[in-house]
Design a protein around this motif. Structure first.
Motif, PDB file in Angstrom:
ATOM      1  N   GLU A 244       6.339   6.745  -8.105  1.00 29.44           N
ATOM      2  CA  GLU A 244       6.237   5.414  -7.504  1.00 29.44           C
ATOM      3  C   GLU A 244       5.377   5.527  -6.245  1.00 29.44           C
ATOM      4  OE1 GLU A 244       9.802   3.537  -5.877  1.00 29.44           O
ATOM      5  OE2 GLU A 244       8.707   1.656  -5.571  1.00 29.44           O
TER       6      GLU A 244
ATOM      7  N   ASP B  14       0.258   9.834   2.506  1.00 36.52           N
ATOM      8  CA  ASP B  14      -0.706   8.879   1.984  1.00 36.52           C
ATOM      9  C   ASP B  14      -0.997   9.220   0.525  1.00 36.52           C
ATOM     10  OD1 ASP B  14      -2.973   7.429   1.323  1.00 36.52           O
ATOM     11  OD2 ASP B  14      -3.912   7.683   3.289  1.00 36.52           O
TER      12      ASP B  14
ATOM     13  N   PRO C 280       0.454  -1.182  -2.790  1.00 35.78           N
ATOM     14  CA  PRO C 280      -0.131  -1.764  -1.581  1.00 35.78           C
ATOM     15  C   PRO C 280      -1.560  -2.181  -1.951  1.00 35.78           C
ATOM     16  CG  PRO C 280       0.133   0.644  -1.371  1.00 35.78           C
ATOM     17  CD  PRO C 280       0.663   0.273  -2.708  1.00 35.78           C
TER      18      PRO C 280
ATOM     19  N   LEU D  88      12.525  -1.288  -5.829  1.00 30.95           N
ATOM     20  CA  LEU D  88      12.181  -0.790  -7.159  1.00 30.95           C
ATOM     21  C   LEU D  88      12.750   0.617  -7.360  1.00 30.95           C
ATOM     22  CD1 LEU D  88      10.553  -1.589  -9.651  1.00 30.95           C
ATOM     23  CD2 LEU D  88       8.485  -0.783  -8.506  1.00 30.95           C
TER      24      LEU D  88
ATOM     25  N   GLN E 215       2.732  -4.394   3.210  1.00 25.60           N
ATOM     26  CA  GLN E 215       4.184  -4.381   2.973  1.00 25.60           C
ATOM     27  C   GLN E 215       4.721  -5.757   2.579  1.00 25.60           C
ATOM     28  OE1 GLN E 215       5.498  -2.454   6.556  1.00 25.60           O
ATOM     29  NE2 GLN E 215       5.111  -0.420   5.754  1.00 25.60           N
ATOM     30  N   HIS E 216       4.523  -6.095   1.327  1.00 28.95           N
ATOM     31  CA  HIS E 216       5.131  -7.296   0.745  1.00 28.95           C
ATOM     32  C   HIS E 216       6.192  -6.790  -0.234  1.00 28.95           C
ATOM     33  CE1 HIS E 216       2.166 -10.034   2.467  1.00 28.95           C
ATOM     34  NE2 HIS E 216       1.265  -9.121   2.177  1.00 28.95           N
TER      35      HIS E 216
ATOM     36  N   GLU F 140       5.669   7.388   0.158  1.00 22.37           N
ATOM     37  CA  GLU F 140       5.667   6.257   1.092  1.00 22.37           C
ATOM     38  C   GLU F 140       4.945   6.689   2.367  1.00 22.37           C
ATOM     39  OE1 GLU F 140       6.581   2.807   1.238  1.00 22.37           O
ATOM     40  OE2 GLU F 140       5.568   3.183   3.146  1.00 22.37           O
TER      41      GLU F 140
ATOM     42  N   GLN G 177      -4.322  -2.953  -0.561  1.00 23.20           N
ATOM     43  CA  GLN G 177      -5.569  -2.453   0.031  1.00 23.20           C
ATOM     44  C   GLN G 177      -6.016  -1.128  -0.576  1.00 23.20           C
ATOM     45  OE1 GLN G 177      -2.655  -2.633   1.413  1.00 23.20           O
ATOM     46  NE2 GLN G 177      -2.221  -0.825   2.629  1.00 23.20           N
TER      47      GLN G 177
HETATM   48  N1  SAM Z   1       8.083  -0.816  -3.780  1.00 21.33           N
HETATM   49  C1  SAM Z   1       8.419  -1.739  -2.727  1.00 21.33           C
HETATM   50  C2  SAM Z   1       8.767  -3.105  -3.321  1.00 21.33           C
HETATM   51  O1  SAM Z   1       8.367  -3.334  -4.478  1.00 21.33           O
HETATM   52  O2  SAM Z   1       9.415  -3.890  -2.645  1.00 21.33           O
HETATM   53  C3  SAM Z   1       7.312  -1.858  -1.680  1.00 21.33           C
HETATM   54  C4  SAM Z   1       5.985  -2.390  -2.174  1.00 21.33           C
HETATM   55  S1  SAM Z   1       4.851  -2.801  -0.887  1.00 21.33           S
HETATM   56  C5  SAM Z   1       3.778  -3.909  -1.749  1.00 21.33           C
HETATM   57  C6  SAM Z   1       3.795  -1.390  -0.775  1.00 21.33           C
HETATM   58  C7  SAM Z   1       4.368  -0.161  -0.044  1.00 21.33           C
HETATM   59  O3  SAM Z   1       3.352   0.853  -0.031  1.00 21.33           O
HETATM   60  C8  SAM Z   1       4.730  -0.385   1.407  1.00 21.33           C
HETATM   61  O4  SAM Z   1       6.033   0.079   1.629  1.00 21.33           O
HETATM   62  C9  SAM Z   1       3.722   0.450   2.219  1.00 21.33           C
HETATM   63  O5  SAM Z   1       4.255   0.996   3.399  1.00 21.33           O
HETATM   64  C10 SAM Z   1       3.355   1.539   1.218  1.00 21.33           C
HETATM   65  N2  SAM Z   1       2.006   2.101   1.388  1.00 21.33           N
HETATM   66  C11 SAM Z   1       0.892   1.498   1.881  1.00 21.33           C
HETATM   67  N3  SAM Z   1      -0.163   2.307   1.837  1.00 21.33           N
HETATM   68  C12 SAM Z   1       0.275   3.476   1.277  1.00 21.33           C
HETATM   69  C13 SAM Z   1      -0.351   4.722   0.955  1.00 21.33           C
HETATM   70  N4  SAM Z   1      -1.641   4.922   1.207  1.00 21.33           N
HETATM   71  N5  SAM Z   1       0.411   5.692   0.388  1.00 21.33           N
HETATM   72  C14 SAM Z   1       1.722   5.488   0.140  1.00 21.33           C
HETATM   73  N6  SAM Z   1       2.379   4.339   0.427  1.00 21.33           N
HETATM   74  C15 SAM Z   1       1.657   3.342   0.979  1.00 21.33           C
END
Ligand code: SAM
Length: 253
Positions: free
Chosen positions: A33, A80, A97, A41, A7-8, A56, A99
């Motif tokens: 998204e 997920d 994200p 975003l 979560q960045h 999300e 990872q």
């Molecule tokens: N879109 C936002 C922004 O640009 O500020 C958040 C981007 S952040 C890098 C990535 C987001 O992906 C986080 O909110 C995290 O909770 C979510 N996330 C992580 N793993 C995920 C998964 N397997 N499926 C869906 N969302 C996921």
């Protein structure tokens, strides 16, 4: 503390606006998204596109996204993105994200869509873009470029995010297209690439010899191909040459 789920959040408005520009959105578009986060975003996508579907994982963030996008063209799915069935879409825009970068990219590339504008870790992006003969050239470069044309749009510093990641990021555009060369069996090609790039400093002959059980081929199949190619290292062959070799050793011709 390491932010959970990557979560960045992207807080630099200029970068967010450029992402919207790169995606070339119209009211006919349905955008997927991945990882809506706090909606930075999502709220911009909602203005520019016809429909936005955001997946999300984090329950609390998904609830927040539902609240701020209520009665709009945004559908929030809590789940997920690697597991749930993906809805219909024609463009993907996401600050991924990190990872799940590899798995989600190849999952997306099994679907048909116009293009994707995606934020990755710079190091990962460099491997996706890499050409033969460079240190970043890898299984990832060959596989990603098999499915899509890949373009670097810009690199992004840690200061564009909150909390700041330790590394730089990059925005790529992926445009799926017909593969530029023929692969007989994509599953075999993936295993072949894993075997040869897993030991990238070795001659192909050596890494392939030890990988014959894993590849399910007879060692004799290696006798049937041009021996000069087997004396090379994987990084000096183009994707097309690697595919040609994989096709031949699988067929045993
Ligand atoms: N879109 C936002 C922004 O640009 O500020 C958040 C981007 S952040 C890098 C990535 C987001 O992906 C986080 O909110 C995290 O909770 C979510 N996330 C992580 N793993 C995920 C998964 N397997 N499926 C869906 N969302 C996921």
């Amino acid at each position: 503390m390491k932010p959970k789920y990557g979560q960045h959040f992207l807080i630099d408005q200029r970068v967010l606006n450029r992402i919207i520009g790169y995606a070339g959105l119209t009211k006919d578009d349905t955008i997927l998204e991945i990882g809506g986060g706090t909606g930075n975003l999502t709220l911009k996508l909602k203005e520019a596109a016809g429909k936005v579907i955001v997946i999300e994982l984090d329950r609390q963030l998904a609830v927040g996204l539902t609240q701020i996008t209520r009665d709009s063209n945004v559908t929030v799915i809590q789940g997920d993105a690697l597991e749930i069935p993906l809805p219909g879409f024609n463009k993907v825009v996401a600050n991924l994200p990190y990872q799940i970068s590899s798995n989600i990219t190849f999952r997306l590339l099994r679907h048909s869509f116009d293009h994707a504008v995606l934020m990755y870790q710079l190091e990962f992006a460099n491997r996706m873009l890499a050409s033969p003969g460079t240190p970043d050239y890898s299984r990832l470069s060959v596989m990603a470029q098999y499915f899509a044309a890949i373009e670097l749009l810009e690199t992004v510093p840690p200061s564009a995010f909150k909390p700041q990641p330790a590394v730089r990021s990059a925005i790529l555009k992926l445009t799926p297209r017909e593969p530029p060369y023929h692969v007989n069996n994509i599953g075999f090609f993936e295993k072949f690439l894993k075997a040869v790039f897993g030991q990238r400093r070795k001659m192909l002959r050596n890494s392939l010899r030890s990988a014959t059980p894993m590849l399910g081929i007879a060692p004799e199949n290696l006798q049937e191909v041009d021996q000069r190619i087997l004396e090379m290292r994987p990084e000096s062959l183009t994707p097309k040459e690697l595919a040609g070799l994989a096709n031949r050793i699988q067929a045993g011709t």
